[in-house]
Motif scaffolding. Structure first.
Motif, PDB file in Angstrom:
ATOM      1  N   ASN A 646      63.061  31.010 -36.882  1.00 35.41           N
ATOM      2  CA  ASN A 646      64.454  32.025 -35.467  1.00 35.41           C
ATOM      3  C   ASN A 646      65.299  31.517 -35.622  1.00 35.41           C
ATOM      4  OD1 ASN A 646      63.424  34.481 -37.494  1.00 35.41           O
ATOM      5  ND2 ASN A 646      62.542  35.031 -35.370  1.00 35.41           N
ATOM      6  N   GLY A 647      65.552  29.796 -35.941  1.00 36.89           N
ATOM      7  CA  GLY A 647      66.642  29.240 -35.533  1.00 36.89           C
ATOM      8  C   GLY A 647      66.547  28.268 -34.130  1.00 36.89           C
ATOM      9  N   LYS A 648      64.845  28.773 -33.999  1.00 38.46           N
ATOM     10  CA  LYS A 648      63.974  28.293 -32.102  1.00 38.46           C
ATOM     11  C   LYS A 648      62.961  26.521 -32.981  1.00 38.46           C
ATOM     12  CE  LYS A 648      65.140  31.437 -29.253  1.00 38.46           C
ATOM     13  NZ  LYS A 648      63.891  32.776 -28.191  1.00 38.46           N
ATOM     14  N   THR A 649      62.973  26.038 -32.416  1.00 42.95           N
ATOM     15  CA  THR A 649      62.386  24.409 -32.751  1.00 42.95           C
ATOM     16  C   THR A 649      60.678  25.005 -31.601  1.00 42.95           C
ATOM     17  OG1 THR A 649      63.580  23.705 -33.208  1.00 42.95           O
ATOM     18  CG2 THR A 649      62.101  22.223 -32.909  1.00 42.95           C
ATOM     19  N   MET A 650      59.687  24.928 -31.859  1.00 49.02           N
ATOM     20  CA  MET A 650      59.118  25.267 -31.137  1.00 49.02           C
ATOM     21  C   MET A 650      57.158  24.694 -32.027  1.00 49.02           C
ATOM     22  SD  MET A 650      58.314  29.146 -31.974  1.00 49.02           S
ATOM     23  CE  MET A 650      59.958  29.353 -31.454  1.00 49.02           C
ATOM     24  N   SER A 651      56.286  24.146 -30.749  1.00 48.00           N
ATOM     25  CA  SER A 651      55.131  23.577 -31.592  1.00 48.00           C
ATOM     26  C   SER A 651      54.662  24.894 -32.741  1.00 48.00           C
ATOM     27  CB  SER A 651      54.319  23.550 -30.854  1.00 48.00           C
ATOM     28  OG  SER A 651      53.729  24.879 -30.239  1.00 48.00           O
TER      29      SER A 651
END
Length: 1004
Positions: A646-651
């Motif tokens: 959803n447009g967010k960068t995460m692990s």
């Protein structure tokens, strides 16, 4: 009032799992004593660990109920009739005895196990006392051991605590009598009965220790262990040292852990609060350097202070207010009962009377906040049964309450003063009440004040271990009310109609495991408990869901309830520790590096709850493929370092939790289930988007109209027909005798030797019966049938079927008639009624009918117990993120879906938003609403009910009730549907948008 037991869904699941784990009976046993009449029949794999069964159930979820019903079922299915219940302490023994012997438990189990009774034999200290110079066995022991399986209606149960089981009296073999014709040792005599052993609180019976060795000496065929906590075992040394929970078969055969108990609303939520103190006082801590039998050494800022036995702590620091001395001895206690240990911290200011006053005052505020809500029940239906509110105080010493001679203790004096002030304030508030329920509450408060100011008050009571030998009548009355008269504590009035005002209980940690009352809403600790006690056990006395004045247990859906837990500043991290303790009680540990099969299994389990037909293996593969397609895991199932969601960068691990939040639901307690009240208000409200709700205002003005259920004109005739059919009792299951029996045994000697002959007869003079007038009165109150009709039907039944035997007029028959009538009547009238709008509106959780406007905000718990992040959506009914929901599939999926521009408003409806009356009392509210602009410009609404796992009513009943209600609003453009999946909801909405909707689409 009488407590009404019922088997709740999680208890049914436990009993089913236990039954499936049972090893079965050994019908081909070669044992020559297989048919020994004094012993249980033989179980497969007896005396082996693979026969044993572990049942993990959190505090407050009814394990005593489950193992009591288990004994009935094992007797009914397999003929097992000799059980030993081993408990760790006398207090737990008293609690177990109280439940099994209670009238409400006997009445409940008699419905399912007709004419079967438990003969409970309790072994207490002192039962082995020698009389007339002879050493004899207690009658209870002989009753248990020599009971035979020939009495097919009786279950023999021996209840004993660990200390008594370990005692010399149970192991010696020099008694002046024998059991079973030869045994002179109690332990060996019990072993000869081949018992089934039930262990309550298994962590107190670790394997390899003395108490478990006593269990093994009983030679149980199999062992059931029931508890929230199980013992741990350690293997290996150094780096190879491994500590794990000790379960039979490697895992519990049923596991209702703390996380599930809290998240599923099977226990109360918890609010934790403490009075603040100044920074100077908080930093003025003393640490225990050593606590010895004759002296105590405290240290602060590098300086040591030594206190001898009997010396006052105030001598080293005046902030240790009061006369608190060091008692020393083996317990290393202060005079206020606090046991000291090395490195424990003491804050002088928290020992002051004024500080404890602050906790008392706060506790009373919380008590009356809960009491007014529980008595008046403003959010429930009109005239909803009241709920008695109790508060429990743990105090530092008995003298602070009871005092000396005729003088009350300082705590009692302070408590009474604070209570009188509170009562006067509330009496003034309700002095001019017009509402009938508020008038009643005003009377209740006045009666409380009058009792408090009388010579023998009955507003508060204490129970301490010292009370067991008290000859004071007032103290004995207090002890009896707390320990034995649970139903009296839960009632508002006695049989003469006088108010029962006792609702504040004091103890010195005596009321712990083994004692419970479901209506404890406040627990206040006026002393610390030390650091080695389970936090869940500390709050456990108040976790059970409450019962109303009719004895009905209220679920969190019916009446959301919370426990207020007040502590001292020195335990201000209690809430954090409690959450940590709950979260450690998880079946698996989440691996942040790699996706395990156990983690996938958690998701499968959650999805099958909402749709049991899903294939587990297929779903398992679909989840792994989905995570691979989203780039969350690689081919070896390792979580990737970076993923875009959803447009967010995460692990990858964070992305996994975003995509499948049900994993955390089963491995972490929901945020609002345990709250620190210092941070309470910021996180527990959800703000409404008024501009969106106002688009629903026209519809809501219709929905806010009170509705009356109008039955068909033939309803009375139908009720009479149902009643007439029941009173015929063709299967002879409704009219029953409440009939205790006596077993007579004789030892007969002939040329072949001695043998026991046994005869069974009835206590013909001891039938449990009711007066006919009281019987009819209760029957008409509980069925709404007229007395003349009931009298006519009863008279005919007495003549035609019962041979005018008045012994059939008893509570068992009454319960059978009421239960059967209500069930059969409800089955017949499910569709034979209509909703009739009344000419006035009522407020709900979302709408103020007087102001004709929506509320500004509402408690988050009314929308759901879970929260999740989401992108902002201007069509949503509430400010977001986060989203609030109760189930991931389909609720969260529905909320996260992107809808077409024709949907102008959508969202989840809070509990009690509409209050649709149910034909069987109570109300229901659907889950979702959508405002839809159709292609031709018309505005319509889709109202959706999603299937939930924990509904009290079945899915079909919910659908019938809500469908009937919304059918009357079809001309207003309202379409109703029960849905089981996100796709089903989306398909319905698309059809409504395109005007392709049919009758079948909204009635399936």
């Amino acid at each position: 009032m009488k407590i009404q037991l019922e088997t709740l869904p999680h208890q049914t699941a436990a009993l089913k799992a236990i039954d499936q784990a049972f090893p079965g009976m050994d019908t081909y046993a070669s044992d020559p004593d297989a048919n020994y009449i004094y012993a249980n029949p033989l179980v497969k794999y007896r005396y082996q660990e693979k026969a044993n069964i572990d049942v993990k159930m959190e505090t407050g979820t009814g394990k005593t109920f489950v193992y009591t019903r288990l004994m009935y079922e094992l007797h009914q299915k397999y003929g097992l009739f000799k059980f030993v219940i081993a408990v760790p302490s006398p207090s737990i023994k008293e609690g177990t005895k109280s439940f099994i012997t209670s009238d409400y438990a006997k009445q409940y189990f008699s419905q399912f196990f007709e004419n079967t009774q438990i003969q409970l034999n309790v072994i207490n200290a002192g039962d082995f006392s020698a009389k007339s110079g002879r050493r004899n066995f207690p009658a209870q022991l002989a009753e248990f051991v020599e009971g035979t399986r020939q009495n097919t209606n009786q279950i023999q149960v021996l209840l004993i605590n660990s200390g008594m089981l370990h005692s010399k009296s149970m192991h010696r073999d020099d008694y002046d009598q024998t059991l079973l014709g030869g045994e002179t040792s109690p332990i060996k005599a019990i072993a000869a009965t081949r018992p089934i052993v039930i262990i309550d609180e298994p962590h107190r019976f670790p394997r390899g220790k003395k108490f478990y060795a006593d269990i093994e000496e009983l030679k149980p065929q199999l062992i059931y262990r029931f508890g929230a906590t199980f013992p741990e075992i350690t293997t290996g040394r150094g780096k190879n040292k491994i500590t794990k929970t000790d379960y039979y078969r490697g895992f519990p055969q049923f596991n209702l852990n703390a996380i599930d108990s809290f998240n599923q609303g099977l226990v109360k939520g918890i609010d934790v609060d403490y009075p603040d103190i100044s920074e100077r006082e908080a930093n003025a801590r003393y640490k225990v350097k050593s606590a010895k039998a004759k002296e105590l050494t405290l240290t602060r800022s590098g300086k040591d202070y030594t206190i001898g036995v009997g010396e006052n702590l105030a001598d080293i620091d005046p902030d240790f207010a009061g006369s608190i001395t060091y008692e020393g001895g083996t317990d290393r206690e202060l005079s206020n009962g606090l046991a000291l240990a090395k490195d424990m911290e003491l804050i002088p200011g928290t020992f002051a009377e004024s500080y404890q006053d602050e906790i008392l005052k706060q506790a009373l505020d919380y008590h009356f906040e809960a009491e007014t809500r529980n008595f008046l029940r403003p959010e429930a239906e009109a005239n909803a049964p009241r709920v008695k509110t109790l508060s429990l105080f743990f105090i530092d010493s008995i003298s602070s309450l009871r005092g000396q001679g005729n003088d009350k203790g300082w705590l009692a004096e302070h408590f009474e003063k604070l209570l009188v002030d509170k009562l006067n304030s509330l009496i003034a508030k309700y002095e001019l009440a017009i509402d009938d329920r508020e008038k009643e509450y005003h009377d209740f408060l006045q009666a409380t004040l009058a009792s408090l100011q009388s010579e023998h008050q009955d507003v508060y009571a204490g129970y301490f271990s010292e009370d067991r030998n008290s000859s004071d009548d007032d103290i004995q009355a207090e002890v009896d009310d707390i320990l034995k008269n649970k139903e009296k504590l839960l009632s508002f009035k006695d049989e003469q109609g006088n108010w029962l005002t006792r609702r504040f209980l004091f103890s010195k940690w005596t009321l712990r495991e083994g004692w419970d009352n479901p209506n404890v809403f406040v627990i206040a600790k006026l002393r610390t408990s030390g650091s080695d006690i389970s936090k869940i056990q500390e709050v456990g006395r108040g976790l059970r869901l409450p019962v109303d004045e009719n004895g009905h247990r209220l679920t969190q859906d019916e009446w959301p309830s919370r426990l207020s837990f007040l502590i001292g500043y020195d335990e201000k991290d209690f809430a954090t520790k409690l959450v940590g303790e709950i979260n450690t009680d998880t079946p698996i540990k989440l691996d942040h590096e790699k996706l395990s099969d156990e983690m996938v299994a958690l998701i499968v389990k959650a999805k099958q709850k909402s749709n049991p037909k899903l294939d587990a293996e297929k779903l398992h593969d679909e989840i792994i493929n989905d995570l691979g397609q989203h780039g969350v895991i690689d081919f070896n199932r390792n979580f990737k370092d970076k993923v875009a969601v959803n447009g967010k960068t995460m692990s990858g691990y964070e992305a996994f939790l975003k995509l499948y939040p049900e994993v955390e639901h089963q491995t972490a307690v929901a945020q609002d289930r345990v709250r620190d009240l210092k941070k309470r208000h910021a996180a527990t409200k959800v703000k409404l988007r008024k501009e969106n709700w106002n688009q629903l205002k026209d519809l809501w003005q219709q929905l806010s109209k009170r509705q009356m259920i109008k039955f068909d004109d033939s309803i009375n005739q139908l009720a009479e027909g149902v009643a007439a059919d029941i009173f015929k009792d063709r299967d002879k299951k409704i009219f029953v005798l409440d009939e205790p029996q006596i077993i007579h045994q004789e030892i007969v000697t002939d040329q072949k030797g001695a043998k026991v002959t046994e005869t069974q007869s009835d206590y013909h003079t001891a039938y449990r019966t009711m007066k006919y007038g009281a019987f009819l009165k209760q029957l008409t109150l509980q069925t709404d049938l007229p007395v003349p009709l009931l009298h006519q039907l009863m008279t005919k039944a007495m003549q035609d079927q019962l041979k005018n035997n008045t012994n059939y007029i008893n509570e068992k028959t009454l319960g059978n008639l009421v239960k059967t009538f209500n069930r059969n009547f409800n089955d017949r009238i499910r569709t034979q009624y209509d909703y009739v709008p009344l000419d006035f509106s009522s407020s709900t959780s979302i709408y103020d009918a007087k102001k004709q406007t929506f509320v500004d905000e509402l408690p988050a718990a009314l929308l759901g117990v879970y929260s999740a992040d989401a992108t902002a959506d201007p069509k949503y009914l509430y400010d977001r993120p986060p989203l609030r929901y109760d189930s991931t599939d389909p609720e969260l999926m529905i909320l996260r879906r992107t809808y077409s521009s024709q949907i102008t408003v959508f969202g989840k409806l809070p509990k009690k938003a509409i209050k649709i009356p149910r034909f069987d009392n109570g109300t229901t509210t659907p889950d979702f609403i959508f405002k839809i602009d159709q292609d031709d410009g018309q505005t319509v609404y889709a109202v959706i009910e999603t299937k939930a796992a924990n509904m009290r009513l079945g899915d079909e009943e919910i659908r019938v009730i809500q469908q009937k209600y919304f059918d009357q609003l079809r001309e207003s453009g309202v379409y109703y549907r029960m849905a089981t999946s996100e796709d089903e909801v989306h398909s319905l909405i698309r059809k409504i948008e395109k005007k392709e909707i049919s009758t079948d689409d909204v009635t399936d």
